[in-house]
Design a protein around this motif. Structure first.
Motif, PDB file in Angstrom:
ATOM      1  N   GLU A  40       3.538  34.115  36.233  1.00  0.00           N
ATOM      2  CA  GLU A  40       2.434  34.871  35.626  1.00  0.00           C
ATOM      3  C   GLU A  40       2.454  34.750  34.107  1.00  0.00           C
ATOM      4  O   GLU A  40       1.398  34.574  33.474  1.00  0.00           O
ATOM      5  CB  GLU A  40       2.517  36.327  36.057  1.00  0.00           C
ATOM      6  N   ARG A  41       3.633  34.848  33.501  1.00  0.00           N
ATOM      7  CA  ARG A  41       3.731  34.764  32.041  1.00  0.00           C
ATOM      8  C   ARG A  41       3.370  33.371  31.538  1.00  0.00           C
ATOM      9  O   ARG A  41       2.698  33.222  30.506  1.00  0.00           O
ATOM     10  CB  ARG A  41       5.140  35.141  31.597  1.00  0.00           C
ATOM     11  N   SER A  42       3.805  32.343  32.248  1.00  0.00           N
ATOM     12  CA  SER A  42       3.494  30.977  31.819  1.00  0.00           C
ATOM     13  C   SER A  42       2.004  30.696  31.941  1.00  0.00           C
ATOM     14  O   SER A  42       1.441  29.920  31.148  1.00  0.00           O
ATOM     15  CB  SER A  42       4.293  29.966  32.643  1.00  0.00           C
ATOM     16  N   THR A  43       1.336  31.324  32.905  1.00  0.00           N
ATOM     17  CA  THR A  43      -0.105  31.142  33.081  1.00  0.00           C
ATOM     18  C   THR A  43      -0.876  31.654  31.875  1.00  0.00           C
ATOM     19  O   THR A  43      -1.917  31.105  31.509  1.00  0.00           O
ATOM     20  CB  THR A  43      -0.574  31.870  34.356  1.00  0.00           C
ATOM     21  N   ARG A  44      -0.332  32.685  31.223  1.00  0.00           N
ATOM     22  CA  ARG A  44      -1.018  33.204  30.028  1.00  0.00           C
ATOM     23  C   ARG A  44      -0.472  32.598  28.737  1.00  0.00           C
ATOM     24  O   ARG A  44      -0.729  33.114  27.650  1.00  0.00           O
ATOM     25  CB  ARG A  44      -0.935  34.725  29.992  1.00  0.00           C
ATOM     26  N   GLY A  45       0.310  31.518  28.865  1.00  0.00           N
ATOM     27  CA  GLY A  45       0.708  30.758  27.689  1.00  0.00           C
ATOM     28  C   GLY A  45       2.093  31.013  27.153  1.00  0.00           C
ATOM     29  O   GLY A  45       2.416  30.558  26.046  1.00  0.00           O
ATOM     30  N   ASP A  46       2.946  31.715  27.881  1.00  0.00           N
ATOM     31  CA  ASP A  46       4.300  31.981  27.424  1.00  0.00           C
ATOM     32  C   ASP A  46       5.183  30.789  27.775  1.00  0.00           C
ATOM     33  O   ASP A  46       5.631  30.634  28.918  1.00  0.00           O
ATOM     34  CB  ASP A  46       4.837  33.250  28.088  1.00  0.00           C
ATOM     35  N   ALA A  47       5.470  29.935  26.797  1.00  0.00           N
ATOM     36  CA  ALA A  47       6.207  28.696  27.037  1.00  0.00           C
ATOM     37  C   ALA A  47       7.673  28.918  27.359  1.00  0.00           C
ATOM     38  O   ALA A  47       8.330  28.033  27.922  1.00  0.00           O
ATOM     39  CB  ALA A  47       6.079  27.777  25.819  1.00  0.00           C
ATOM     40  N   GLU A  48       8.211  30.076  27.001  1.00  0.00           N
ATOM     41  CA  GLU A  48       9.634  30.341  27.214  1.00  0.00           C
ATOM     42  C   GLU A  48       9.903  31.203  28.446  1.00  0.00           C
ATOM     43  O   GLU A  48      11.026  31.659  28.645  1.00  0.00           O
ATOM     44  CB  GLU A  48      10.210  31.042  25.978  1.00  0.00           C
ATOM     45  N   ALA A  49       8.878  31.439  29.271  1.00  0.00           N
ATOM     46  CA  ALA A  49       9.016  32.370  30.391  1.00  0.00           C
ATOM     47  C   ALA A  49      10.132  31.967  31.345  1.00  0.00           C
ATOM     48  O   ALA A  49      10.962  32.793  31.729  1.00  0.00           O
ATOM     49  CB  ALA A  49       7.692  32.485  31.145  1.00  0.00           C
ATOM     50  N   PHE A  50      10.159  30.708  31.728  1.00  0.00           N
ATOM     51  CA  PHE A  50      11.182  30.269  32.685  1.00  0.00           C
ATOM     52  C   PHE A  50      12.553  30.167  32.025  1.00  0.00           C
ATOM     53  O   PHE A  50      13.577  30.487  32.646  1.00  0.00           O
ATOM     54  CB  PHE A  50      10.784  28.942  33.317  1.00  0.00           C
ATOM     55  N   GLU A  51      12.592  29.736  30.772  1.00  0.00           N
ATOM     56  CA  GLU A  51      13.864  29.647  30.059  1.00  0.00           C
ATOM     57  C   GLU A  51      14.524  31.024  29.972  1.00  0.00           C
ATOM     58  O   GLU A  51      15.739  31.159  30.165  1.00  0.00           O
ATOM     59  CB  GLU A  51      13.617  29.094  28.654  1.00  0.00           C
ATOM     60  N   GLN A  52      13.721  32.043  29.727  1.00  0.00           N
ATOM     61  CA  GLN A  52      14.254  33.394  29.601  1.00  0.00           C
ATOM     62  C   GLN A  52      14.666  33.990  30.948  1.00  0.00           C
ATOM     63  O   GLN A  52      15.360  35.008  30.985  1.00  0.00           O
ATOM     64  CB  GLN A  52      13.213  34.295  28.924  1.00  0.00           C
ATOM     65  N   ALA A  53      14.253  33.360  32.047  1.00  0.00           N
ATOM     66  CA  ALA A  53      14.588  33.860  33.383  1.00  0.00           C
ATOM     67  C   ALA A  53      15.865  33.241  33.944  1.00  0.00           C
ATOM     68  O   ALA A  53      16.287  33.609  35.036  1.00  0.00           O
ATOM     69  CB  ALA A  53      13.428  33.607  34.347  1.00  0.00           C
ATOM     70  N   ILE A  54      16.496  32.342  33.208  1.00  0.00           N
ATOM     71  CA  ILE A  54      17.722  31.695  33.702  1.00  0.00           C
ATOM     72  C   ILE A  54      18.804  32.730  33.981  1.00  0.00           C
ATOM     73  O   ILE A  54      19.519  32.650  34.982  1.00  0.00           O
ATOM     74  CB  ILE A  54      18.219  30.636  32.696  1.00  0.00           C
ATOM     75  N   GLY A  55      18.921  33.723  33.114  1.00  0.00           N
ATOM     76  CA  GLY A  55      19.940  34.752  33.301  1.00  0.00           C
ATOM     77  C   GLY A  55      19.769  35.555  34.578  1.00  0.00           C
ATOM     78  O   GLY A  55      20.724  36.152  35.084  1.00  0.00           O
ATOM     79  N   ASP A  56      18.551  35.567  35.152  1.00  0.00           N
ATOM     80  CA  ASP A  56      18.296  36.261  36.408  1.00  0.00           C
ATOM     81  C   ASP A  56      18.546  35.374  37.622  1.00  0.00           C
ATOM     82  O   ASP A  56      18.354  35.824  38.758  1.00  0.00           O
ATOM     83  CB  ASP A  56      16.850  36.777  36.454  1.00  0.00           C
ATOM     84  N   GLY A  57      18.938  34.116  37.369  1.00  0.00           N
ATOM     85  CA  GLY A  57      19.225  33.218  38.488  1.00  0.00           C
ATOM     86  C   GLY A  57      18.185  32.146  38.719  1.00  0.00           C
ATOM     87  O   GLY A  57      18.292  31.369  39.680  1.00  0.00           O
ATOM     88  N   VAL A  58      17.159  32.072  37.867  1.00  0.00           N
ATOM     89  CA  VAL A  58      16.144  31.026  38.016  1.00  0.00           C
ATOM     90  C   VAL A  58      16.717  29.702  37.519  1.00  0.00           C
ATOM     91  O   VAL A  58      17.296  29.639  36.439  1.00  0.00           O
ATOM     92  CB  VAL A  58      14.866  31.388  37.232  1.00  0.00           C
ATOM     93  N   SER A  59      16.567  28.653  38.313  1.00  0.00           N
ATOM     94  CA  SER A  59      17.103  27.335  37.983  1.00  0.00           C
ATOM     95  C   SER A  59      16.158  26.266  38.508  1.00  0.00           C
ATOM     96  O   SER A  59      15.223  26.565  39.260  1.00  0.00           O
ATOM     97  CB  SER A  59      18.487  27.148  38.621  1.00  0.00           C
ATOM     98  N   ALA A  60      16.418  25.031  38.125  1.00  0.00           N
ATOM     99  CA  ALA A  60      15.637  23.915  38.669  1.00  0.00           C
ATOM    100  C   ALA A  60      15.773  23.882  40.182  1.00  0.00           C
ATOM    101  O   ALA A  60      14.787  23.661  40.908  1.00  0.00           O
ATOM    102  CB  ALA A  60      16.116  22.600  38.055  1.00  0.00           C
ATOM    103  N   ASN A  61      16.983  24.108  40.678  1.00  0.00           N
ATOM    104  CA  ASN A  61      17.227  24.069  42.120  1.00  0.00           C
ATOM    105  C   ASN A  61      16.406  25.120  42.847  1.00  0.00           C
ATOM    106  O   ASN A  61      15.791  24.847  43.884  1.00  0.00           O
ATOM    107  CB  ASN A  61      18.707  24.295  42.401  1.00  0.00           C
ATOM    108  N   LEU A  62      16.391  26.360  42.314  1.00  0.00           N
ATOM    109  CA  LEU A  62      15.652  27.434  42.955  1.00  0.00           C
ATOM    110  C   LEU A  62      14.148  27.177  42.898  1.00  0.00           C
ATOM    111  O   LEU A  62      13.439  27.375  43.880  1.00  0.00           O
ATOM    112  CB  LEU A  62      15.992  28.770  42.303  1.00  0.00           C
ATOM    113  N   CYS A  63      13.658  26.720  41.754  1.00  0.00           N
ATOM    114  CA  CYS A  63      12.225  26.449  41.610  1.00  0.00           C
ATOM    115  C   CYS A  63      11.772  25.348  42.558  1.00  0.00           C
ATOM    116  O   CYS A  63      10.698  25.433  43.167  1.00  0.00           O
ATOM    117  CB  CYS A  63      11.900  26.078  40.167  1.00  0.00           C
ATOM    118  N   GLU A  64      12.569  24.296  42.706  1.00  0.00           N
ATOM    119  CA  GLU A  64      12.227  23.198  43.617  1.00  0.00           C
ATOM    120  C   GLU A  64      12.211  23.673  45.067  1.00  0.00           C
ATOM    121  O   GLU A  64      11.313  23.314  45.838  1.00  0.00           O
ATOM    122  CB  GLU A  64      13.209  22.052  43.442  1.00  0.00           C
ATOM    123  N   ALA A  65      13.216  24.476  45.447  1.00  0.00           N
ATOM    124  CA  ALA A  65      13.258  24.992  46.817  1.00  0.00           C
ATOM    125  C   ALA A  65      12.066  25.899  47.094  1.00  0.00           C
ATOM    126  O   ALA A  65      11.428  25.818  48.155  1.00  0.00           O
ATOM    127  CB  ALA A  65      14.572  25.742  47.043  1.00  0.00           C
TER     128      ALA A  65
END
Length: 376
Positions: free
Chosen positions: A213-238
Motif C-alpha cells: 500500500e505504501r509503495s503504491t502511493r510512492g514510498d520508495a523505502e516501504a519494503f526496505e523498512q519492512a526487512i526488520g519485520d521479516g520481509v525478504s526477497a524469499n518471502l515476497c517471491e513465495a
C-alpha cells in the motif's frame, strides 16, 4: 447428514494436551481427579465430562467419539469440524485460501503443486527471518530453519474455494493460563522458537501488506523498512507465487489452544494486483543483496588508514559484470599488510568475501586476502 468419526488411529491422534486446552477454551474447568488417569471438568449449564490424561488407555478412541458428540452438540458444529478443531488444537494452523479460480473448491494439479511449494517457501522464509531478518537468504544456508520446516505438516484441504492447511508445531504451556487472558503477549524471547516462527510469519505478511500500500502511493523505502519485520526477497517471491494461483489470497493463522494468546486468530489478504508489486520488491532486494563467497582477482588502487585506526580501507580495481569496477574493502591489520605489500610491488591480489552493490558503488563484506602474487 451427520458423519461419525470411526477411525481409531485418527481418534488417538487427538492428544490429551490438545483435548484439555480445547475444553478450557470452551469454558470448562478442572474440578477433581478421576481415578489414576483422568480428570473431571465442569462448566455452568454444560454436562460434566471426564478427560483422560493418556492416549494409551484401552477405550481412548471410544471416549473421544463420545466427547466429540458432546462438543458438537454444544457448539452446533458437525463431528468432522469438531474433530478437526481437537486434532489441531496443539498446533499453530496456517490456512492459505485461494479465491476466485474455482467454484467447486478444486485446482488444476500443477497449480496445486505450485501452491504447496510456495507455501513451504513462505514458512521457510519466516523461519530464516526469526533469528536475523535480512533482505535475502541463501537456499539451505540456515540449518535451524531447514530443520524446522521438516516438522511442519500438510493438513487436509478444506471447503471454501481452495484451502491449503499447514500444521506448525508448538510446545504447550506447562502452566495452564488463567481462564481470562490479559491483553499482553509474551515477548519473543519468552516464547519457544516454534511460536517465534509463526509470529514472525504473520508480522512479515502484515508488513508486506502495508508495504504494498505504501509503495503504491510512492514510498520508495516501504519494503526496505519492512526487512526488520521479516520481509525478504524469499518471502515476497513465495507470496507472489501464491497470489498468482488465485484472484485473491486469504491467509489465516489460528494459534494453538495449548499455547493461547490474547487473540484466537490473525488474518491478512492480498489481491491479484499485489503479485506484481511483490515480485518487483523481490527483484530489487536481490539486486541490492550481497553476493556471497565471491573471489576477486584485483589490483590495489588506494590505501587509507588513519593513525588511530586498527583496520584499513582499501580500494580495489576488479572486473565485475564484464567491466572494471572500484570495490571498497575494510581489512584487518594482517590482511591490510598484505594489501600494502601488493600495492608497493604492483602485484595482483586475490580477495574473497560477500560482494554488495549500492547504486554504482561496490563493497566487499567479510573480506579475506587469499593470495598475493609473488614479485616478478
Amino acid at each position: 447428514m451427520k458423519v461419525q468419526i470411526l477411525d481409531t488411529e485418527a481418534l488417538r491422534a487427538i492428544s490429551p494436551q490438545a483435548l484439555a486446552a480445547y475444553v478450557r477454551s470452551e469454558g470448562w474447568s478442572r474440578a477433581a481427579a478421576y481415578g489414576l488417569h483422568g480428570d473431571v471438568y465442569t462448566a455452568p449449564g454444560r454436562p460434566d465430562i471426564i478427560l483422560p490424561r493418556s492416549e494409551h488407555l484401552a477405550d481412548y478412541a471410544g471416549h473421544m467419539t463420545r466427547l466429540i458428540r458432546i462438543f458438537s452438540e454444544m457448539t452446533g458444529y458437525d463431528d468432522l469440524t469438531t474433530y478437526r478443531e481437537l486434532s489441531e488444537a496443539d498446533r499453530d494452523v496456517i490456512r492459505i485460501r485461494s479465491v476466485g479460480l474455482s467454484e467447486d473448491g478444486t485446482l488444476p494439479l500443477d497449480r496445486g503443486v505450485r501452491m504447496i511449494e510456495k507455501a513451504r517457501d513462505l514458512v521457510l522464509a519466516a523461519a530464516c527471518a526469526t533469528r536475523s531478518p535480512q533482505a535475502l537468504y541463501r537456499a539451505g544456508a540456515n540449518r535451524e530453519a531447514a530443520d524446522y520446516i521438516k516438522r511442519v505438516k500438510l493438513g487436509q484441504t478444506e471447503h471454501g474455494s481452495y484451502v491449503l492447511t499447514l500444521l506448525a508445531p508448538v510446545p504447550p504451556r506447562l502452566t495452564p493460563p488463567q481462564p481470562l487472558l490479559d491483553e499482553t503477549w509474551d515477548t519473543p524471547e519468552e516464547e519457544p522458537v516454534e511460536r517465534q516462527v509463526t509470529q514472525r510469519l504473520m508480522a512479515a505478511l502484515i508488513a508486506s501488506r502495508s508495504a504494498v500500500e505504501r509503495s503504491t502511493r510512492g514510498d520508495a523505502e516501504a519494503f526496505e523498512q519492512a526487512i526488520g519485520d521479516g520481509v525478504s526477497a524469499n518471502l515476497c517471491e513465495a507470496l507472489a507465487g501464491l497470489i498468482d494461483q488465485s484472484e485473491r489470497l486469504d491467509i489465516r493463522l489460528t494459534w494453538a489452544r495449548t499455547r493461547p494468546v490474547p487473540e484466537i486468530h490473525r488474518d491478512v489478504s492480498f489481491s491479484k494486483t499485489d503479485a506484481g508489486v511483490l515480485s518487483e520488491a523481490a527483484r530489487i532486494f536481490r539486486l541490492r543483496a550481497p553476493v556471497p563467497d565471491v573471489t576477486l582477482h584485483a589490483t590495489v588502487h588506494q590505501l587509507k588508514r588513519d593513525q588511530d585506526d586498527i583496520d584499513g580501507v582499501v580500494t580495489l580495481k576488479a572486473v565485475i559484470e564484464d567491466a572494471l569496477r572500484s570495490v571498497t574493502v575494510v581489512l584487518d591489520p594482517a590482511n591490510y599488510r598484505l594489501a600494502v605489500r601488493a600495492h608497493e610491488n604492483q602485484t595482483p591480489i586475490v580477495v574473497t568475501g560477500d560482494l554488495e552493490r549500492s547504486g554504482q558503488r561496490w563493497r566487499l563484506i567479510n573480506p579475506k586476502v587469499k593470495a598475493v602474487s609473488p614479485e616478478n
